[in-house]
Design a protein around this motif. Structure first.
Motif, PDB file in Angstrom:
ATOM      1  N   ILE A   1       0.840  -1.205   0.000  1.00  0.00           N
ATOM      2  CA  ILE A   1       0.000   0.000   0.000  1.00  0.00           C
ATOM      3  C   ILE A   1       0.869   1.248   0.000  1.00  0.00           C
ATOM      4  O   ILE A   1       0.616   2.200  -0.737  1.00  0.00           O
ATOM      5  N   ASN A   2       1.903   1.251   0.826  1.00  0.00           N
ATOM      6  CA  ASN A   2       2.806   2.407   0.870  1.00  0.00           C
ATOM      7  C   ASN A   2       3.438   2.687  -0.476  1.00  0.00           C
ATOM      8  O   ASN A   2       3.502   3.838  -0.914  1.00  0.00           O
TER       9      ASN A   2
ATOM     10  N   GLU B   1       4.548   8.504  -7.687  1.00  0.00           N
ATOM     11  CA  GLU B   1       4.263   9.754  -8.391  1.00  0.00           C
ATOM     12  C   GLU B   1       3.077   9.612  -9.350  1.00  0.00           C
ATOM     13  O   GLU B   1       2.746  10.553 -10.067  1.00  0.00           O
ATOM     14  N   ASP B   2       2.450   8.455  -9.352  1.00  0.00           N
ATOM     15  CA  ASP B   2       1.332   8.200 -10.257  1.00  0.00           C
ATOM     16  C   ASP B   2       0.130   9.094  -9.927  1.00  0.00           C
ATOM     17  O   ASP B   2       0.002   9.612  -8.823  1.00  0.00           O
ATOM     18  N   SER B   3      -0.743   9.223 -10.903  1.00  0.00           N
ATOM     19  CA  SER B   3      -1.973   9.990 -10.688  1.00  0.00           C
ATOM     20  C   SER B   3      -2.881   9.225  -9.728  1.00  0.00           C
ATOM     21  O   SER B   3      -2.700   8.027  -9.496  1.00  0.00           O
ATOM     22  N   VAL B   4      -3.868   9.899  -9.197  1.00  0.00           N
ATOM     23  CA  VAL B   4      -4.822   9.280  -8.272  1.00  0.00           C
ATOM     24  C   VAL B   4      -5.505   8.083  -8.928  1.00  0.00           C
ATOM     25  O   VAL B   4      -5.653   7.029  -8.304  1.00  0.00           O
ATOM     26  N   PHE B   5      -5.872   8.216 -10.167  1.00  0.00           N
ATOM     27  CA  PHE B   5      -6.564   7.131 -10.853  1.00  0.00           C
ATOM     28  C   PHE B   5      -5.667   5.906 -11.040  1.00  0.00           C
ATOM     29  O   PHE B   5      -6.107   4.775 -10.869  1.00  0.00           O
TER      30      PHE B   5
ATOM     31  N   LYS C   1      -3.116   5.197  -9.095  1.00  0.00           N
ATOM     32  CA  LYS C   1      -2.939   4.658  -7.736  1.00  0.00           C
ATOM     33  C   LYS C   1      -4.114   3.768  -7.358  1.00  0.00           C
ATOM     34  O   LYS C   1      -3.927   2.686  -6.796  1.00  0.00           O
ATOM     35  N   ILE C   2      -5.312   4.212  -7.669  1.00  0.00           N
ATOM     36  CA  ILE C   2      -6.507   3.416  -7.361  1.00  0.00           C
ATOM     37  C   ILE C   2      -6.483   2.108  -8.140  1.00  0.00           C
ATOM     38  O   ILE C   2      -6.766   1.041  -7.595  1.00  0.00           O
TER      39      ILE C   2
ATOM     40  N   GLN D   1      -0.113   9.277   0.746  1.00  0.00           N
ATOM     41  CA  GLN D   1      -0.183  10.610   0.163  1.00  0.00           C
ATOM     42  C   GLN D   1      -0.886  10.479  -1.191  1.00  0.00           C
ATOM     43  O   GLN D   1      -0.397   9.777  -2.053  1.00  0.00           O
ATOM     44  N   ILE D   2      -2.010  11.115  -1.320  1.00  0.00           N
ATOM     45  CA  ILE D   2      -2.734  11.052  -2.589  1.00  0.00           C
ATOM     46  C   ILE D   2      -2.681  12.417  -3.245  1.00  0.00           C
ATOM     47  O   ILE D   2      -2.843  13.416  -2.664  1.00  0.00           O
TER      48      ILE D   2
END
Length: 130
Positions: free
Chosen positions: A65-66, A72-76, A78-79, A129-130
């Motif tokens: 998860i960390n 540095e990926d975008s939120v999308f 990361k999801i 961190q998002i």
């Protein structure tokens, strides 16, 4: 398999079935096919054994998860990565997520005691961190 590994595996099974409050040291010893004195030799108390089992389970998930959420990926992205990682984790360890959540809900004070930064020399850190 070493005696300690047998104990660990047996404890995980019993804690998973009964939770911390419902598990008994004798039941764990029986599951590991050892006597209760041997169990206490390796783990002095149910609390110490539970802590070892819980932390081992939690450490299998937290680093993944960390890495994902601190990238540095975008939120999308990361999801997407988190979802795939979580699915893979659940396929490999189908009962761990339920075990972790169950114990965090049922024993939040006990669990937070050893996840707390101030109380442990090597705390588990889950920084997102998002």
């Amino acid at each position: 398999m070493s005696t300690e590994e047998k104990i660990f595996e047996a404890a995980f099974k019993v804690f998973q079935r009964k939770g911390f409050n419902g598990a008994r040291m004798q039941e764990i010893a029986d599951e590991a096919e050892i006597n209760k004195a041997m169990l206490h030799y390796f783990f002095r108390s149910k609390e110490k054994l539970f802590e070892a089992v819980f932390l081992n389970a939690f450490r299998k998930l937290a680093p993944q998860i960390n890495l994902i959420f601190n990238s540095e990926d975008s939120v999308f992205v990361k999801i997407e990565k988190f979802t795939q990682s979580y699915i893979n984790f659940v396929l490999e360890y189908p009962f761990l997520p339920q075990f972790i959540v169950q114990e965090m809900n049922n024993n939040s004070e006990f669990v937070s005691k050893f996840l707390n930064v101030e109380n442990r020399p090597n705390p588990i850190k889950l920084i997102v961190q998002i």
